[in-house]
Scaffold this motif. Structure first.
Motif, PDB file in Angstrom:
ATOM      1  N   VAL A  17       0.845  -1.197   0.000  1.00 28.65           N
ATOM      2  CA  VAL A  17       0.000   0.000   0.000  1.00 28.65           C
ATOM      3  C   VAL A  17       0.881   1.247   0.000  1.00 28.65           C
ATOM      4  N   ALA A  18       0.778   2.050  -1.062  1.00 29.63           N
ATOM      5  CA  ALA A  18       1.570   3.274  -1.177  1.00 29.63           C
ATOM      6  C   ALA A  18       0.809   4.438  -0.548  1.00 29.63           C
ATOM      7  N   ALA A  19       1.323   4.955   0.565  1.00 28.97           N
ATOM      8  CA  ALA A  19       0.693   6.103   1.221  1.00 28.97           C
ATOM      9  C   ALA A  19       1.115   7.405   0.567  1.00 28.97           C
ATOM     10  N   VAL A  20       2.360   7.457   0.095  1.00 30.79           N
ATOM     11  CA  VAL A  20       2.898   8.623  -0.620  1.00 30.79           C
ATOM     12  C   VAL A  20       3.682   8.108  -1.815  1.00 30.79           C
ATOM     13  N   SER A  21       3.476   8.727  -2.981  1.00 30.96           N
ATOM     14  CA  SER A  21       4.119   8.247  -4.210  1.00 30.96           C
ATOM     15  C   SER A  21       4.887   9.364  -4.899  1.00 30.96           C
TER      16      SER A  21
END
Length: 406
Positions: A17-21
């Protein structure tokens, strides 16, 4: 003081799960920048990575000239102000502000100087011997600010510091924090869900959606030139009205048709958005801000091609202005951005938009002069400022400008 630079910063939690990309953000020395976006968009995660409270999966964070990815929080020379004040209840205001300095073994003279200077800046001079339980919410927040100020850090990091205050105190503390930051000139990264806070406090505002930076710019520029439908719908209160409209262009002027209504675009309004030429004979998503409409009875000379007719569903008198709710007989916009914006308001709002899409109906809101005679259940005619309309590509959601892009 120092600049804060995030280069390609990404945070991925377990499960992928990418919270910030791939976040790229340059906060200049002494600048007040606000990260804003819906709940769960990744803004607090970004702040915590700068603070060192979350590890960085990928990318680089610099504070001043130093890369701090592996530097412990206490060695980053930053001060945080949280949503909860986290004051020691058994300590006086003075001791709460002095506590961190004592741990750093500063001299009594230096501690006293810093505490009293911060207390003067914050208007806490007369409260230094009180305990937190004897303070109001706003005073407690000032103490939390004071605890950060006395550290004389390179940067302030603030995580929704006003969310526990009532509406009146929030307005007061907004201006207080902005004033203090301006006086101190300390680089500040401020996180909030409240776009009104973002618009009124930040030198620049960075809008984030699902961990991805959407647009960065001065508050007024974001309001006037949203890069995409999401920014257009998120920035501004009340929110922008949106509807899909058919655009036709002929002899230098244009027309927008939606829900049996028609707005004419004069030559200068069309010329200001040269990108619209590519949408001749196609649909665009039309954005109309509530404040860009007025009761036609108060603008009797307005041309017929700038008028909308409907029926008042609800009238809200706010004193300085009146909010009028009405429907347009055109399906509600149901792009992913539109769903995201409605879902941020709440499940009921999302369900209402979905019902509107199925029923072929869009809910609109106009902010009118308090002299309006609009009444619930009665017909209303509204004049639209066609020079302040917003246009978005229905497929990409990007703002349609041409020449000068947002």
């Amino acid at each position: 003081m120092a600049e804060i630079v995030l280069e390609g910063v990404t945070k991925v939690y377990g499960g992928g799960v990418a919270a910030v990309s791939d976040l790229n953000l340059d906060i200049r020395d002494g600048e007040f920048i606000v990260l804003v976006g819906p709940s769960g968009c990744g803004k607090t995660t970004a702040l915590r990575m700068v603070a060192g409270l979350e590890s960085v999966t990928q990318g680089t964070i610099r504070i001043g000239e130093r890369v701090v990815n592996e530097v412990p929080p206490k060695e980053r020379d930053i001060a945080m102000v949280f949503q909860n004040y986290a004051l020691y209840p058994h300590m006086s205001v003075y001791d709460n502000m002095a506590f961190g300095l004592r741990l750093r073994k500063l001299s009594k003279h230096e501690i006293d100087r810093r505490v009293r200077e911060a207390a003067e800046i914050l208007g806490l001079d007369e409260l230094l011997q009180r305990k937190p339980k004897a303070l109001s919410g706003g005073q407690r927040q000032r103490v939390a600010m004071g605890r950060a100020i006395v550290r004389e850090p390179k940067a302030f990091l603030m995580d929704e510091p006003l969310s526990n205050l009532d509406a009146k105190l929030r307005v007061q503390m907004r201006s207080e924090i902005a004033r203090i930051q301006n006086d101190l000139g300390v680089t500040t990264l401020y996180v909030t869900h409240d776009q009104v806070e973002a618009m009124t406090m930040g030198d620049r505002v960075a809008v984030i959606k699902k961990g991805v930076l959407q647009q960065v710019g001065a508050p007024q520029f974001l309001y006037d030139h949203p890069a995409n439908l999401f920014v257009g719908g998120f920035i501004g209160s009340p929110a922008m009205n949106m509807v899909e409209a058919a655009l036709t262009i002929s002899d230098g002027s244009g027309a927008l048709e939606f829900g049996g209504l028609k707005l004419s675009l004069p030559e200068d309004a069309l010329a200001s958005r040269p990108g619209l030429k590519a949408f001749d004979g196609r649909s665009v998503i039309l954005g109309i801000r509530p404040e860009d409409m007025e009761d036609a009875a108060l603008v009797p000379d307005a041309p017929a091609g700038r008028r909308l007719r409907s029926k008042v569903i609800l009238r809200e008198a706010l004193g300085a202005d009146v909010l009028v709710h009405f429907n347009i007989q055109a399906p509600a916009v149901m792009t992913e951005d539109a769903k995201e914006l409605a879902g941020d308001v709440g499940q009921e709002a999302l369900e209402a938009v979905e019902r509107g899409a199925q029923a072929g109906e869009s809910k609109f809101l106009a902010r009118l002069n308090p002299r309006t005679g609009a009444r619930k259940g009665e017909p209303i005619e509204l004049v639209v400022d066609v020079h302040r309309l917003h246009y978005f590509d229905p497929e990409s959601g990007l703002g349609i400008y041409g020449g000068e892009e947002a």
